[in-house]
Enzyme design. Structure first.
Site: not given
Length: 150
Positions: A9, A49, A112, A115, A126
């Protein structure tokens, strides 16, 4: 071989963690078959998402993911989804074990670092969102014969 989708990310990219994260997966014996930097368009963030669309944190998640470049990857290996999930650690970096990517590099649940697909079905979905089949490369790592028991 199985495949999984992994995305570093914007916070991981901006903090210079791409090389260290990629090195961990390679050291494990996984094979990188596709990768690129990209600022994701809104449509793909929504598709990625979709399970979070109705949740109150989705607007901030969308803004965060679109706030800088992500490093998108497809990794290949036996049981790669489960292996990568163990390597990245708990969603909340404060609960992630030391030695995991989030445990070592993450700070906050809202930032965080990484992913990864949570199931083979999610991985296929994905990968299809972010990569065309022609962007996935087939090759043999020179160490595959010592990584896997055939």
């Amino acid at each position: 071989m199985d495949r999984t989708f992994v995305m570093i990310k914007p916070d991981g990219v901006q903090r210079g963690q791409v090389g260290g994260i990629v090195s961990r997966f390679e050291a494990k014996g996984l094979k990188l078959v596709a990768a690129r930097f990209e600022v994701l368009p809104e449509s793909r963030v929504i598709e990625q998402y979709q399970e979070h669309l109705s949740k109150p944190f989705f607007p901030s998640l969308k803004s965060y993911i679109r706030g800088g470049p992500c490093f998108l990857m497809v990794w290949e290996g036996r049981n790669v989804v489960a292996i990568v999930r163990k390597m990245i650690g708990a969603t909340n970096p404060q609960e992630a074990a030391p030695g995991t990517i989030r445990g070592d590099f993450g700070i906050d649940i809202g930032r965080n670092v990484i992913h990864a697909s949570d199931s083979p079905e999610s991985a296929a979905r994905e990968i299809g969102i972010h990569f065309k089949p022609a962007e996935l490369f087939a090759y043999t790592r020179v160490d595959e014969s010592v990584v896997y028991e055939y």
